[in-house]
Design an enzyme around this catalytic site. Sequence first.
Site, short mmCIF file in Angstrom:
data_model
loop_
_atom_site.label_atom_id
_atom_site.label_comp_id
_atom_site.label_asym_id
_atom_site.label_seq_id
_atom_site.Cartn_x
_atom_site.Cartn_y
_atom_site.Cartn_z
N ARG A 58 6.89 -22.40 98.50
CA ARG A 58 7.38 -23.57 99.19
C ARG A 58 7.87 -23.59 100.13
O ARG A 58 6.90 -22.85 100.86
CB ARG A 58 9.33 -22.75 98.16
N VAL A 59 8.42 -23.86 101.22
CA VAL A 59 8.13 -23.84 102.71
C VAL A 59 9.51 -22.46 103.30
O VAL A 59 10.43 -22.89 102.89
CB VAL A 59 8.76 -25.07 102.70
#
Length: 120
Positions: A20-21
């Site tokens: 994920r970011v």
Amino acid sequence: TVEFLIDENGRHYFMEVNPRVQVEHTVTEEVTNIDIVQKSILIAGGASLEDLGLIQEDIVARGVAIQCRITTEDPSRDFAPDTGMLDVCFHSAGPGIRVDAAAYAGMVVQPFYDSLIVKY
């Protein structure tokens, strides 16, 4: 994001992989001038790295960046999230300062969300 350490012999020791970011992505955005969230959405929509001009050899870090986080944690309660009214709230501003914030004077901090309210 892949986090790892490298020892004095050049051996890699992987610590974690986050698919994920991460909250720190803004630091990378500032020094590469690449909007990581926008590019991620375009890739999810079918664009390739090449379509977006994201060639590793062409990505250059320029300058340095640091991120500061403002949270509503209470150190006297083992850094548990804290709640209440923000009576005063002033943000830094100016060239080169990125502000990602949800905080403002008069805001009531609720107990239902993450304690992070400002990133500089």
